[in-house]
Scaffold this motif. Structure first.
Motif, PDB file in Angstrom:
ATOM      1  N   ALA A 267      -3.625  -3.628   1.896  1.00  0.00           N
ATOM      2  CA  ALA A 267      -4.595  -2.607   1.500  1.00  0.00           C
ATOM      3  C   ALA A 267      -5.131  -2.889   0.100  1.00  0.00           C
ATOM      4  CB  ALA A 267      -3.948  -1.224   1.557  1.00  0.00           C
ATOM      5  N   GLY A 268      -4.238  -3.313  -0.803  1.00  0.00           N
ATOM      6  CA  GLY A 268      -4.683  -3.631  -2.161  1.00  0.00           C
ATOM      7  C   GLY A 268      -5.627  -4.814  -2.187  1.00  0.00           C
ATOM      8  N   VAL A 269      -5.370  -5.826  -1.338  1.00  0.00           N
ATOM      9  CA  VAL A 269      -6.257  -6.993  -1.273  1.00  0.00           C
ATOM     10  C   VAL A 269      -7.645  -6.572  -0.807  1.00  0.00           C
ATOM     11  CG1 VAL A 269      -6.666  -9.159  -0.069  1.00  0.00           C
ATOM     12  CG2 VAL A 269      -4.390  -8.667  -0.961  1.00  0.00           C
ATOM     13  N   ILE A 270      -7.684  -5.744   0.210  1.00  0.00           N
ATOM     14  CA  ILE A 270      -8.985  -5.272   0.707  1.00  0.00           C
ATOM     15  C   ILE A 270      -9.718  -4.485  -0.380  1.00  0.00           C
ATOM     16  CG2 ILE A 270     -10.080  -3.759   2.409  1.00  0.00           C
ATOM     17  CD1 ILE A 270      -7.777  -4.502   4.314  1.00  0.00           C
ATOM     18  N   LYS A 271      -9.001  -3.689  -1.132  1.00  0.00           N
ATOM     19  CA  LYS A 271      -9.624  -2.878  -2.179  1.00  0.00           C
ATOM     20  C   LYS A 271     -10.218  -3.746  -3.279  1.00  0.00           C
ATOM     21  CE  LYS A 271      -8.570   0.871  -5.419  1.00  0.00           C
ATOM     22  NZ  LYS A 271      -8.851   0.152  -6.644  1.00  0.00           N
ATOM     23  N   THR A 272      -9.570  -4.897  -3.579  1.00  0.00           N
ATOM     24  CA  THR A 272     -10.098  -5.753  -4.649  1.00  0.00           C
ATOM     25  C   THR A 272     -11.449  -6.346  -4.302  1.00  0.00           C
ATOM     26  OG1 THR A 272      -8.973  -7.703  -3.783  1.00  0.00           O
ATOM     27  CG2 THR A 272      -7.786  -6.374  -5.410  1.00  0.00           C
ATOM     28  N   ALA A 273     -11.790  -6.364  -3.016  1.00  0.00           N
ATOM     29  CA  ALA A 273     -13.062  -6.967  -2.620  1.00  0.00           C
ATOM     30  C   ALA A 273     -14.241  -6.155  -3.168  1.00  0.00           C
ATOM     31  CB  ALA A 273     -13.143  -7.083  -1.103  1.00  0.00           C
ATOM     32  N   PHE A 274     -14.123  -4.862  -3.267  1.00  0.00           N
ATOM     33  CA  PHE A 274     -15.221  -4.024  -3.758  1.00  0.00           C
ATOM     34  C   PHE A 274     -14.854  -3.212  -4.992  1.00  0.00           C
ATOM     35  CE2 PHE A 274     -12.928  -1.868  -0.337  1.00  0.00           C
ATOM     36  CZ  PHE A 274     -12.568  -0.663  -0.911  1.00  0.00           C
TER      37      PHE A 274
ATOM     38  N   TRP B 155      -1.941  -1.115  -3.140  1.00  0.00           N
ATOM     39  CA  TRP B 155      -2.636   0.177  -3.137  1.00  0.00           C
ATOM     40  C   TRP B 155      -1.844   1.130  -2.248  1.00  0.00           C
ATOM     41  CZ3 TRP B 155      -4.780   3.270   0.658  1.00  0.00           C
ATOM     42  CH2 TRP B 155      -5.599   4.322   0.212  1.00  0.00           C
ATOM     43  N   PRO B 156      -1.655   2.358  -2.605  1.00  0.00           N
ATOM     44  CA  PRO B 156      -2.345   3.126  -3.653  1.00  0.00           C
ATOM     45  C   PRO B 156      -1.657   3.075  -5.009  1.00  0.00           C
ATOM     46  CG  PRO B 156      -1.062   4.606  -2.277  1.00  0.00           C
ATOM     47  CD  PRO B 156      -0.885   3.247  -1.702  1.00  0.00           C
ATOM     48  N   SER B 157      -0.358   2.652  -5.062  1.00  0.00           N
ATOM     49  CA  SER B 157       0.346   2.702  -6.340  1.00  0.00           C
ATOM     50  C   SER B 157       1.308   1.531  -6.413  1.00  0.00           C
ATOM     51  CB  SER B 157       1.123   4.021  -6.457  1.00  0.00           C
ATOM     52  OG  SER B 157       1.993   3.989  -7.572  1.00  0.00           O
ATOM     53  N   PRO B 158       1.526   0.999  -7.622  1.00  0.00           N
ATOM     54  CA  PRO B 158       2.527  -0.070  -7.768  1.00  0.00           C
ATOM     55  C   PRO B 158       3.927   0.378  -7.371  1.00  0.00           C
ATOM     56  CG  PRO B 158       1.124   0.063  -9.712  1.00  0.00           C
ATOM     57  CD  PRO B 158       0.817   1.264  -8.883  1.00  0.00           C
ATOM     58  N   TRP B 159       4.178   1.674  -7.489  1.00  0.00           N
ATOM     59  CA  TRP B 159       5.524   2.148  -7.184  1.00  0.00           C
ATOM     60  C   TRP B 159       5.866   2.017  -5.697  1.00  0.00           C
ATOM     61  CZ3 TRP B 159       9.077   2.738 -10.733  1.00  0.00           C
ATOM     62  CH2 TRP B 159       8.671   2.952 -12.040  1.00  0.00           C
ATOM     63  N   VAL B 160       4.848   1.910  -4.854  1.00  0.00           N
ATOM     64  CA  VAL B 160       5.121   1.689  -3.424  1.00  0.00           C
ATOM     65  C   VAL B 160       5.883   0.378  -3.232  1.00  0.00           C
ATOM     66  CG1 VAL B 160       4.065   1.320  -1.167  1.00  0.00           C
ATOM     67  CG2 VAL B 160       3.105   3.028  -2.731  1.00  0.00           C
ATOM     68  N   ILE B 161       5.417  -0.646  -3.931  1.00  0.00           N
ATOM     69  CA  ILE B 161       6.076  -1.953  -3.831  1.00  0.00           C
ATOM     70  C   ILE B 161       7.424  -1.935  -4.536  1.00  0.00           C
ATOM     71  CG2 ILE B 161       5.896  -4.401  -4.430  1.00  0.00           C
ATOM     72  CD1 ILE B 161       4.035  -3.648  -2.244  1.00  0.00           C
ATOM     73  N   VAL B 162       7.472  -1.351  -5.704  1.00  0.00           N
ATOM     74  CA  VAL B 162       8.711  -1.360  -6.490  1.00  0.00           C
ATOM     75  C   VAL B 162       9.825  -0.639  -5.732  1.00  0.00           C
ATOM     76  CG1 VAL B 162       9.799  -0.601  -8.615  1.00  0.00           C
ATOM     77  CG2 VAL B 162       7.497  -1.565  -8.685  1.00  0.00           C
ATOM     78  N   ILE B 163       9.537   0.581  -5.288  1.00  0.00           N
ATOM     79  CA  ILE B 163      10.559   1.349  -4.576  1.00  0.00           C
ATOM     80  C   ILE B 163      10.862   0.711  -3.221  1.00  0.00           C
ATOM     81  CG2 ILE B 163      11.130   3.608  -3.613  1.00  0.00           C
ATOM     82  CD1 ILE B 163      11.059   3.479  -6.675  1.00  0.00           C
ATOM     83  N   GLY B 164       9.801   0.271  -2.545  1.00  0.00           N
ATOM     84  CA  GLY B 164      10.018  -0.359  -1.230  1.00  0.00           C
ATOM     85  C   GLY B 164      10.860  -1.614  -1.325  1.00  0.00           C
ATOM     86  N   SER B 165      10.549  -2.470  -2.304  1.00  0.00           N
ATOM     87  CA  SER B 165      11.330  -3.702  -2.456  1.00  0.00           C
ATOM     88  C   SER B 165      12.759  -3.400  -2.887  1.00  0.00           C
ATOM     89  CB  SER B 165      10.654  -4.623  -3.467  1.00  0.00           C
ATOM     90  OG  SER B 165      10.557  -3.992  -4.731  1.00  0.00           O
ATOM     91  N   PHE B 166      12.935  -2.353  -3.696  1.00  0.00           N
ATOM     92  CA  PHE B 166      14.283  -1.983  -4.141  1.00  0.00           C
ATOM     93  C   PHE B 166      15.146  -1.587  -2.939  1.00  0.00           C
ATOM     94  CE2 PHE B 166      17.337   1.262  -5.514  1.00  0.00           C
ATOM     95  CZ  PHE B 166      18.034   0.557  -6.485  1.00  0.00           C
ATOM     96  N   PHE B 167      14.622  -0.722  -2.098  1.00  0.00           N
ATOM     97  CA  PHE B 167      15.404  -0.268  -0.955  1.00  0.00           C
ATOM     98  C   PHE B 167      15.572  -1.367   0.100  1.00  0.00           C
ATOM     99  CE2 PHE B 167      14.297   4.075  -2.459  1.00  0.00           C
ATOM    100  CZ  PHE B 167      15.591   4.565  -2.538  1.00  0.00           C
TER     101      PHE B 167
END
Length: 1100
Positions: free
Chosen positions: A314-321, A522-534
């Motif tokens: 989702a973040g990659v797609i958002k960077t396009a525009f 996207w929508p937040s860096p914390w999605v990756i941080v928390i997701g990768s942690f768990f």
């Protein structure tokens, strides 16, 4: 796939004459019995597997008494046959119903068969009286295989290291790394699918498959390597969890701090060790308390992984525009860490005044504009670029190529000019982003490979799958395709969206300590941080759950004796001791503390495991064993061989010294299991390969006898057994071991007198006794026991047929029949002499050990002494070769070799000695040489007396060995001769008729009539004159014995030429007497008779 059966009743042909009652009713009753389903009491759903030792089962019905093969379905005596087989439909087979059940009962048991739960020993060796009832497996392909593989493959490397790998290696080389690793796992998955679909795979997964395909030695070695890999994977996941926590979630939680960069790295490692140890203890406690909670949380952890990946796309797609605004500060072309400043400028204008920024203070000695600053800082400008310019920015062209660097190098942006400074000294206080380790292609392969492991997750759950043979190939291959697409697409997308300096910034220092991949999401860096942690937490828990069970399965197989303690656990089967060992090994990985150092270690163990999975598939395919019938058809031995080669190449690409170390560990485990482990027969491919190799080698050596240089004694040892089927002369095997030293062929043979049908139980017991004695005496060879109507025929059969093809014996070793003179053993000497003739006819060498019970055991050591060789006639060099071979063994090593030869009157003894010394020199044999002269003299009275006594004894034994009936017939013949003589002298007298019908009175009268004549026959024995040929032979034996005694009475071993038996069989007993006289008075004697060919040569 369910199969529909149609049962067609077969009417029993009733005979009214066989019983009373209505025949129709009898037929109906028989038919009803024959078609009734099996009694559930008689056919339990869970039948305990039989033990390995075959048990003799007695049946209440007559049969041949032969024990049948043990299996879960054959030889099942728990069935109540009287309830099921009373009908006449199967009367022809009723005597075998106790060992060979009906097909209907077999299908019934197969239908009720279920896999064992994970961690329990395999079904064919379960010794419990009753298995616990377990629920029918319900998992399908998606839940049981696809999602677990997805969860195990996607993990810590994707979130923490993939961006750094792309930035360092470039997009192209990163694609090569990922493609190699994914190809390796795909080929391995194809091989694993073939093995997994070749029959039922109980719980145990990859270990079970490898051990049953390659044997216990390879299975144990690779199983332990897989266990170590899984354990170190747990350490890697825990280290990843702590790195995410201390770097991106709560940097303030660090216990150790340091001001400079070098010290900061050391402090970070110490923090990892402390927090990692605490996390490991906590996770081990969770696993110990309840695994069910870990399994319930698995889906939660998997959801975190999937959500994180979706956030990245989702973040990659958002960077396009709408690319995010993430400024990166550069000084010249060097990236700056924004941990200590917030304004990316040297000075700033505030209220029309120029003031310095915190960045100025980091490079200059004061905040004044005229302060002394770092030379590079003074000559280069500070610029700001976008860290994530977006997928449409064209940054992909800059990230195509690799940017490898030394440890401590600046992270620089390519394409920006900067003023270089001569003799610049790097100071740790400046806020540059530096590389923490030296980078190169092969190192990145080792770090990345753990991210593609986890393909065994589905096969490890084979016991919980509804249809493992369908789910494992489909789910595993789909998971690999999915994850390969994710990794390859992420490489391209990361390279197309993110600036190169940010990609090479491993810990996100230019982003003020934020996770690089999180800034893209996207929508937040914390999605990756928390997701990768768990997700890393969950992967660590899964490793700590799976590794102890794998160790428990290995321990319960019993192939590694010192691991058996880890097969025990709590009452519910949880592996407590295995969990403790796993935690201790995992702690070793945590004390290493560096994720980049632990990853190559587990890469080695996983690659070794995958390599042997491919080897197992290739081996089974090439051998074409009848049992190799996988349901998965899309495999080929070339794919398996390619996968094996790729695994081996990747091992050395990652780290050649780690690869050698892992192979050393596996080799040590292999040799330990081979020498100390329990012997298992699992129908493995290595055994099949050995048989094929043996067949190939036998066909190669079939053509013609070996060259003299390759000749060595291939010994057939003839053992005698007592009434208890025990070996009479165990020292014969000790001597064989000393002579062979484990080289060449040894066949230990023996003969039982009787018929095989009557003696097969005794034959099995005798063979077990011989094998156990061979094990004690460390005799490496084969046992061959023959049951024959006579001992003579049995020995002849062994000499003719022992061995196979080119692997046949060329030498026979036997003990001297010491009891040959006893009257209760009249045939021992006959068998011995006939055996000598058989070996001569077969052109085989013969070794006869006299006084074998005085020969040394393998534990004895001769500190001194001589091995004396009496070389009378040339026998092909056997007398020279045997002492040389004996002196290779520790028993005879310190003995000296002496060679004696006999000179006649016409021989030049001095020249003979020189020639013999030269001959031994060319043979490369060290020995003392002595020529003994035997002077021709008259035959002594002692020799005459000895010969006369021999012949008298022979005649007496001939008389004494006649049975009662034979003596009576002899008396009748004497009477007939006397009658004929009287008829010739007295022609007028009528000849006396011989009455051929014997009566008691006639027999008595004949005995009294011929008593004087019978006694006269014995009196003639003592008036014999000795045969001149026998006298000469006895003279030779007496003279030679005297010479040997004078020289070799104290020798540790005497080797003598053995004279051949007489051509006239009537002199066999005299031959035995000659040999007895020849060796009289000697302690240990080895009579040697050559096989008629040269066995030693002077040429190279």
């Amino acid at each position: 796939m369910p199969t529909n059966f149609t049962v067609v009743p077969v009417e029993a042909q009733g005979d009214a004459a066989d019983g009373s009652g209505d025949p129709g009713i009898q037929e109906e009753e028989v038919e009803r019995q024959s078609l009734s389903p099996p009694d559930p009491e008689a056919f339990p759903k869970e039948q305990p597997a039989p033990s390995q030792e075959p048990q003799e089962r007695s049946s209440g019905i007559p049969g041949d008494g032969s024990p049948r093969e043990n299996s879960p379905f054959i030889n099942n005596t728990d069935m109540e046959r009287e309830n099921n087989y009373e009908g006449k439909n199967m009367a022809l087979f009723e005597e075998e119903m106790d060992s060979n059940p009906m097909v209907s009962s077999l299908l019934n048991k197969l239908a009720n068969y279920t896999n064992l739960s994970q961690g329990v020993v395999e079904h064919e060796e379960d010794e419990d009286s009753k298995r616990k009832e377990i629920k029918a497996p319900r998992m399908g392909t998606f839940i049981g295989v696809y999602l677990p593989c997805l969860q195990n493959i996607l993990g810590v490397i994707l979130f923490l290291r993939l961006t750094w790998i792309v930035g360092t290696a470039g997009i192209l080389e990163s694609l090569i790394i990922v493609s190699m690793c994914c190809t390796c796992t795909m080929l391995t998955a194809i091989s694993m699918s073939a093995i997994a679909t070749n029959g039922v795979v109980p719980a145990g997964g990859s270990y079970y498959m490898i051990s049953r395909s390659l044997g216990p030695e390879f299975g144990g070695a690779v199983g332990l390597c897989f266990y170590l890999g899984t354990t170190f994977a747990g350490a890697m996941y825990i280290l990843g969890t702590i790195e995410i926590f201390l770097t991106y979630i709560s940097p303030s939680a660090a216990i150790f701090h340091s001001e400079d960069v070098e010290g900061e790295n050391g402090a970070m490692l110490n923090n990892m060790r402390v927090y990692g140890t605490c996390t490991l203890a906590l996770m081990a406690m969770v696993v110990f308390v309840g695994v069910k909670y870990v399994n319930k949380l698995a889906l939660v952890f998997l959801a975190c992984v999937i959500l994180s990946i979706l956030a990245i796309y989702a973040g990659v797609i958002k960077t396009a525009f709408d690319p995010p605004n993430i400024p990166i500060c550069l000084l010249g072309n060097r990236t700056l860490s924004k941990r200590d400043f917030d304004v990316c400028a040297k000075v700033q204008h505030i209220n029309y005044e120029t003031v310095t920024t915190p960045l100025w203070g980091l490079f200059c000695n004061s905040s004044n504009l005229n302060a002394t600053c770092d030379e590079y800082f003074s000559q280069n400008n500070v610029t700001e670029i976008q860290g994530i310019p977006g997928i449409a920015s064209g940054v992909i062209r800059e990230n195509l190529w690799s940017t490898y660097a030394e440890k401590g190098a600046y992270v620089e942006k390519q394409g920006i000019l900067s003023s270089s400074v001569s003799e610049e000294t790097k100071t740790s206080s400046l806020p540059y982003v530096l590389t923490d380790i030296m980078t190169y292609f092969t190192m990145l392969v080792g770090i990345y490979f753990p991210s593609v492991t986890g393909i065994m997750a589905g096969s490890n759950r084979s016991g919980d799958l509804r249809d493992a043979q369908k789910s494992i190939p489909t789910g595993t291959i789909l998971a690999i395709v999915t994850t390969s697409f994710i990794y390859l697409s992420c490489i391209v997308l990361f390279g197309a969206c993110i600036e190169g300096v940010i990609l090479r910034d491993k810990f996100g220092e230019a982003l003020n300590g934020k996770l690089v991949i999180g800034m893209l999401a996207w929508p937040s860096p914390w999605v990756i941080v928390i997701g990768s942690f768990f997700s890393t937490c969950g992967a660590g828990l899964q490793s700590l759950t799976g590794a102890p069970r794998l160790l428990q399965a290995i321990a319960r197989d019993g192939i590694v004796p010192f691991l058996q303690v880890f097969g025990h656990g709590k009452a519910n089967g949880e592996p407590t001791w295995a969990l403790l060992l796993t935690a201790l090994i995992c702690e070793i990985g945590i004390l290493i503390a560096s994720l980049d150092s632990v990853a190559p270690i587990l890469s080695m163990f996983f690659l070794m495991c995958y390599m042997f999975v491919n080897l197992a598939c290739a081996l089974q395919t090439l051998l074409r064993t009848p049992n190799w019938r996988p349901r998965f058809k899309y495999y080929h031995w070339t794919l398996s061989f390619l996968g094996m080669s790729l695994c081996l190449a990747l091992m050395f690409i990652c780290s050649w010294y780690y690869a050698l170390f892992a192979m050393l560990i596996a080799g040590c485990i292999y040799k330990y299991i081979e020498y100390r482990g329990a012997e298992k027969e699992w129908g493995d491919g290595i055994r099949g390969l050995s048989l094929n190799a043996a067949r190939y080698a036998l066909l190669r050596v079939e053509h013609g006898p070996p060259h003299t240089k390759n000749w060595r004694p291939q010994v057939l040892v003839m053992l005698n057994l007592d009434s208890e089927q025990c070996v009479k002369h165990p020292r014969l095997l000790s001597f064989t071991t000393q002579l062979k030293a484990g080289k060449g062929l040894t066949i230990v043979g023996s003969v039982l007198e009787g018929t095989y049908l009557d003696k097969h139980h005794e034959a099995q017991r005798a063979e077990e006794n011989i094998r156990s004695l061979m094990s004690v005496e460390k005799t490496k060879g084969f046992c061959q026991l023959v049951v024959s109507s006579t001992l003579r025929d049995g020995m002849s059969h062994l000499i003719q047929s022992a061995g196979l093809g080119g692997m046949k014996h060329n030498t026979v070793l036997m003990a001297w029949p010491s009891s040959w003179k006893l009257s209760d053993n009249p045939f021992s000497w006959k068998n011995f002499v006939d055996t000598v003739r058989d070996t001569t006819a077969a052109q085989q060498a013969l070794l006869v050990a006299k006084n074998i019970d005085t020969f040394p055991q393998n534990q004895e050591r001769f500190r001194e002494g001589n091995i004396d060789v009496w070389w009378i006639v040339h026998d092909g060099g056997m007398l020279m070769l045997l002492p040389f071979l004996l002196r290779q063994h520790k028993v005879w090593r310190k003995c000296r070799m002496r060679i004696f030869t006999v000179a006649q009157m016409d021989d030049n003894s001095i020249q003979m000695k020189k020639d013999l010394q030269m001959f031994l020199y060319h043979l490369r044999i060290s020995a003392e040489v002595e020529v003994v002269e035997m002077v021709e003299n008259d035959i002594s009275a002692f020799t005459y007396e000895k010969t006369l006594m021999m012949e008298q004894r022979s005649q007496m034994l001939t008389q004494m060995q006649l049975s009662k009936n034979e003596r009576e017939r002899e008396a009748q013949l004497i009477h007939d001769r006397n009658t004929a003589a009287v008829a010739r002298t007295k022609a007028a007298a009528a000849p006396e008729k011989v009455q051929m019908t014997w009566t008691k009175e006639k027999l008595t009268s004949e005995k009294h009539k011929n008593k004087d004549t019978y006694v006269a026959g014995f009196r003639d024995i003592f008036t014999l004159k000795p045969n001149q040929s026998n006298v000469r032979r006895m003279h030779t034996a007496v003279k030679l014995n005297g010479v040997v005694l004078s020289k070799s009475q104290d020798a540790q071993l005497v080797l003598l030429n053995m004279p051949g038996p007489p051509k006239n069989r009537q002199g066999d007993e005299n031959y035995m007497e000659f040999l007895e006289v020849l060796t009289e008075g000697l302690n240990r004697v080895l009579l040697v008779r050559g096989g008629g060919r040269e066995v030693i040569t002077i040429y190279s």
